[in-house]
Structure formats: structure tokens, C-alpha cells
Scaffold this active site. Structure first.
Site, PDB file in Angstrom:
ATOM      1  N   LYS A   1       0.847  -1.312   0.551  1.00  0.00           N
ATOM      2  CA  LYS A   1       0.240   0.229   0.026  1.00  0.00           C
ATOM      3  C   LYS A   1       1.179   1.236   0.092  1.00  0.00           C
ATOM      4  O   LYS A   1       0.595   2.706  -0.829  1.00  0.00           O
ATOM      5  CB  LYS A   1      -0.621   0.392   1.543  1.00  0.00           C
ATOM      6  CG  LYS A   1      -1.670  -1.373   0.918  1.00  0.00           C
ATOM      7  CD  LYS A   1      -3.128  -0.878   1.210  1.00  0.00           C
ATOM      8  CE  LYS A   1      -4.008  -1.872   1.196  1.00  0.00           C
ATOM      9  NZ  LYS A   1      -3.870  -3.524   1.500  1.00  0.00           N
TER      10      LYS A   1
HETATM   11  C1  LIG Z   1      -4.588  -4.930   1.132  1.00  0.00           C
HETATM   12  C2  LIG Z   1      -3.685  -5.413   0.703  1.00  0.00           C
HETATM   13  C3  LIG Z   1      -3.799  -6.886   0.219  1.00  0.00           C
HETATM   14  C4  LIG Z   1      -5.500  -6.723  -0.786  1.00  0.00           C
HETATM   15  O1  LIG Z   1      -4.886  -5.700  -2.138  1.00  0.00           O
HETATM   16  P1  LIG Z   1      -6.426  -4.579  -2.866  1.00  0.00           P
HETATM   17  O2  LIG Z   1      -5.543  -3.760  -3.756  1.00  0.00           O
HETATM   18  O3  LIG Z   1      -7.616  -5.305  -1.848  1.00  0.00           O
HETATM   19  O4  LIG Z   1      -7.340  -6.439  -3.954  1.00  0.00           O
HETATM   20  C5  LIG Z   1      -3.325  -8.035  -0.575  1.00  0.00           C
HETATM   21  N1  LIG Z   1      -2.175  -8.162   0.756  1.00  0.00           N
HETATM   22  C6  LIG Z   1      -1.657  -7.174   1.761  1.00  0.00           C
HETATM   23  C7  LIG Z   1      -0.771  -7.124   2.163  1.00  0.00           C
HETATM   24  C8  LIG Z   1      -2.515  -5.788   1.593  1.00  0.00           C
HETATM   25  O5  LIG Z   1      -2.005  -5.257   2.690  1.00  0.00           O
END
Ligand SMILES: *Cc1c(COP(=O)(O)O)cnc(C)c1O
Length: 468
Positions: free
Chosen positions: A112
Site C-alpha cells: 500500500k
Molecule cells: C491490501 C492488501 C492486499 C489486497 O490488495 P487489494 O488491492 O485490496 O486487492 C493484499 N495483501 C496485502 C498485504 C495488503 O495489505
């Protein structure tokens, strides 16, 4: 470049307005009016660029001149200057033609950061230009909150309030939020669940007076700028492995569908992709959809990969829009129906438009543990449970072995130390920059699951800063 709403009833906006708006006024999500496309020669000329240089090239047509080139270059360089690896999103080979792209070298150890680090800077830049301030309120089950806090800390034009469920996030996740000593950041532990936090958030956004008074804004995963920033690493991986003269596949651990949708956008912009494997845990609604056109909501089950414990993936609407030939009225009908009945009905013909490009795969907790243990035995590397889901999916759905397969590693093992230790017997260390996380002082505010208490707290603290 203008952006249109998937629901077809909101005005088309330029990039900076889409950035600040988040959700469109008709309840839809913004997408580019038409996908810009790079020619094969343009893509060849991007090979070997540094990550920030590549990011500039890929995002420029999407920003559409709404941020000055020199400013944008500076924001992008700053956003990726603080990553713990010089390549920002390095590829590591795990097996014959199987690669792992590490997206966890940002300040909070989850992918993120790649989007959020840029988003915080874009917000601050645009707000300063306009002489405006906003209050960002978010609800988090873990990773999004810390990424948003790191991205927005110490920025003059932004106040940040993050709600998380008291005693229901991991210790690493909590500490990453509560140890940030910035005057513009407050974390609030709500005596309730993540759903309660989301309900409080919705109630605040639905209160128009409050929304105007505090200039509330969101940085959740439906913000277009987050998707835009994530498109870059698909190009980065693809070009490194021979695109556009070679096709590449990706396996993506998925929850809200933002990450894999960014891959789809890269494909729409010209990157040759053989397939996307949408990897899920036991919350397998996406798996059922891509494998057999069955999208029906089930109860959310807690798993070892909590950031994927989601049933209704908010960004799926963006793909659905393209599946329905960009017919906003048809999309609105489908979504309204889905909300009511818990089941999405799509023609088989329309479903086939995308089911050739996407495959679903699901992995339960037992298998996730086994993959963490296997990868450790094979390579000596510790991987986190989300990454394990993606790697298992990559192996299971390889298809043509001559096509490079890239599994996205979305979190650092040290972010989920209990699961990793249970699978391997080894407790992963936090990287150097976070090594003292357990010694840092926490600042915890616990509030009841009560709208008046929470909005009162936010008002009071915005007022304090405003007066200072
Ligand atoms: C947010 C997240 C996901 C999922 O990603 P999306 O964009 O919501 O599909 C997968 N793995 C981790 C570690 C995350 O923080």
C-alpha cells in the site's frame, strides 16, 4: 485526459479533481474516459529507466498536464526516495521463469505504501496550490491505516484520523499507527469491530454538515490515484522481463481488487499480458466469479491473510464497467441488484470478455502455512501469508512455462510474524529502519463505538490545530 464515473451520472473531471473527490457524486468510481496506449517503441524506450523515471512516463498521460512536470517529477522522486531497496519494486527469481516482485520495501512494509506515498504528496501539493485544507478520516483493519499515516504525517494541509478496532489488529500494525508522533495524525481505537469502524466512517461522510465543516476526505482504495500509482510496477516488471517483445503473466493476492485492477489498466495501456491470476484465501468470491461466473456474497471468514478477508471488492466495479461495454446505466442496475440480492448476474457472453484474461485461485490457511514452509525450505526466504497465497496461485496456474510469471509480494514477512513463525519456526526480524518499533512510545486513544463521541473528538482536535 478526463475521467468519467462508472455510473454515468457524474460530471467528467480532470485528474486533480478526481484525486480530491475520491468517490463520484453518483456513487460511481472514476476511470479514464479512454485508456491511453503506449506503442511498442515507446515501451522499448522505457526499459532501463529508474523507478521514478518510469513512474513519470507511465503516469504522465493519466495526469494529463494537471500537475506541472517539474513538480510532478519532484513528488515522484520524493515518494520513492524513502524505499528500502534502490529498485523500489525489485524482482527476485524463485524458480524457472517464476519471479517474485517485492512491493514491501516502503515505510510500513506493505505494498500500500507504493500508492500511498505518492497520494499523500499529491494531496498536499494540490491543496496548497488551492489554499485549502482537508481532514482525512479512514477506517482500517491494519495495513491501510499505517500506510495512510506514514504518507500524510507532517503535511500542513492535511489532518488525519484513523479508526481501527481496539485490540483487533496485530501488534506490529497497531504500533505502526500509534507510535507516529505527528501533530496532524491521530489514531482512534474503537471499542468494536472493523465493520463498526466502517459504519462510523460512513455515518460521518453521510452527515453533509459535518462533511462540509471538516472538509472530510478519504484515501481508501477506490481513489483513482492509488490505482494509477500501482500501474507503474506492472510496467516495471514487464519491461524487465522482455515486454513488449515478450508476454508476461501476474499472480496477485487480492482483496479489494485495486492491485489487480492496476494490472488490468497496464494491459489496457499496452503492456502485453497473458493472464492475471486473482489469488484469494477462503474468502473466495473472486475465485468463484472468474472460474464459473458465480459472484454471490458469503460471510467473511478470518484467515491468516487478513488484508484479503473481504467479500465485496470495491474496485471490481471498475472492471465490471469495461465488461458491460462501459454502459453506466447497465452497471448501475447490476450493482443495485447485487447490493440487494447478494448476487451479481452477468451474461455468459459478457463474462467471457474477461474470463480469458483472468483466472481465479483460492488457498486455505493450511496450504498457506505449507507454502510459507516450502518456500523457506527451497530458497531460505521468509514470506508473509498474503505473498504465500500469490505464490501458490502462480505455481498452480502457470499455463505456458515459456511465459514469465510474476507473483506479487504484498507484505514483508515481519508484518505477520506469528503466522511465519508458526510455519517455519523462525520469527522474522523487522528491517533496520523499524528495528526499534517495539520500544517506541505509543499514543492510544480509546473511544466507544459511538458517532457523537468520535465526531466530537475529531472536531475538537481539528479545532486545536486550526487555532494554533
Ligand atoms: C491490501 C492488501 C492486499 C489486497 O490488495 P487489494 O488491492 O485490496 O486487492 C493484499 N495483501 C496485502 C498485504 C495488503 O495489505
Amino acid at each position: 485526459m478526463r475521467y468519467i464515473s462508472t455510473r454515468g451520472k457524474a460530471p467528467a473531471l480532470a485528474f486533480d479533481d478526481v484525486l480530491l473527490a475520491g468517490l463520484a457524486v453518483d456513487g460511481g468510481l472514476y476511470v479514464p474516459e479512454a485508456w491511453p496506449r503506449f506503442s511498442a517503441d515507446e515501451m522499448r524506450s522505457m526499459r532501463g529507466l529508474s523507478y521514478p523515471e518510469l513512474a513519470m512516463r507511465v503516469m504522465s498521460p493519466l495526469v494529463g498536464g494537471r500537475i506541472g512536470e517539474a513538480d510532478f517529477a519532484r513528488l515522484v522522486r520524493d515518494a520513492y526516495g524513502d524505499f528500502g531497496h534502490r529498485a523500489v519494486a525489485p524482482l527476485r527469481q524463485h524458480d524457472a521463469n517464476l519471479w517474485v516482485q517485492e512491493l514491501f520495501h516502503g515505510p510500513t512494509l506493505a505494498f500500500k505504501d507504493v500508492a500511498m506515498q505518492l497520494l499523500g504528496r499529491l494531496f498536499d501539493h494540490v491543496l496548497k496550490k488551492r489554499g485549502e485544507r482537508i481532514t482525512i478520516v479512514g477506517a482500517t483493519s491494519g495495513d491501510t491505516g499505517s500506510a495512510a499515516i506514514e504518507a500524510c504525517r507532517d503535511r500542513d494541509s492535511i489532518e488525519v484520523f484513523i479508526l481501527y478496532p481496539h485490540e483487533r489488529v496485530s501488534e506490529v500494525q497497531r504500533r505502526q499507527m500509534t507510535t507516529v508522533a505527528s501533530a496532524n495524525v491521530r489514531t482512534i481505537a474503537i471499542e468494536g469491530t472493523f465493520d463498526d469502524c466502517q459504519d462510523l466512517l460512513k455515518a460521518m461522510f453521510n452527515d453533509n454538515a459535518l462533511r462540509r465543516e471538516l472538509r472530510l476526505s478519504a484515501v481508501n482504495s477506490i481513489n483513482w490515484a492509488r490505482i494509477m500509482a500501482q500501474i507503474v510496477y506492472y510496467f516495471h516488471a514487464g519491461l524487465s522481463l522482455g515486454a513488449p517483445d515478450r508476454t508476461v503473466s501476474f499472480s496477485v493476492p487480492s482483496g479489494n481488487f485495486g492491485n489487480v485492477f492496476a494490472g488490468y489498466a497496464a494491459h489496457a495501456m499496452g503492456l502485453p499480458v497473458e493472464s492475471f491470476v486473482v489469488a484469494s484465501n477462503r474468502n473466495d468470491i473472486l475465485y468463484r466469479f472468474f472460474e464459473r461466473n458465480d459472484m454471490s456474497v458469503a460471510e467473511v471468514q478470518p484467515t491468516l491473510s487478513p488484508s484479503m478477508d473481504i467479500q465485496v471488492s470495491s474496485n471490481f466495479e471498475r472492471l465490471l464497467f469495461d465488461m458491460l461495454a462501459r454502459d453506466g446505466a447497465a452497471l448501475t442496475r447490476a450493482m443495485t441488484d447485487f447490493r440487494k440480492s447478494g448476487r451479481l448476474t452477468i451474461d455468459n457472453a459478457q463474462w467471457r470478455n474477461v474470463s480469458g484474461l483472468f483466472h481465479g485461485h483460492r488457498v486455505d490457511d493450511e496450504r498457506t502455512r505449507r507454502v510459507i514452509a516450502d518456500v523457506f525450505a527451497e530458497t531460505g526466504e521468509l514470506i508473509d501469508p498474503h505473498t504465500a497465497v500469490g505464490i501458490d496461485a502462480a505455481r498452480a496456474r502457470r499455463g505456458d512455462a515459456s511465459v514469465p510469471m510474476v507473483a506479487l509480494a504484498t507484505a514483508h514477512a515481519a508484518k505477520f510474524p506469528d503466522a511465519v513463525e508458526a510455519a517455519t519456526g523462525i520469527r522474522p526480524d523487522l528491517p533496520g529502519r523499524l528495528a526499534d518499533l517495539y520500544e517506541r512510545e505509543e499514543r492510544i486513544t480509546v473511544l466507544p463505538n459511538d458517532l457523537a463521541a468520535v465526531s466530537g473528538f475529531i472536531r475538537q482536535h481539528v479545532g486545536l490545530r486550526g487555532a494554533a
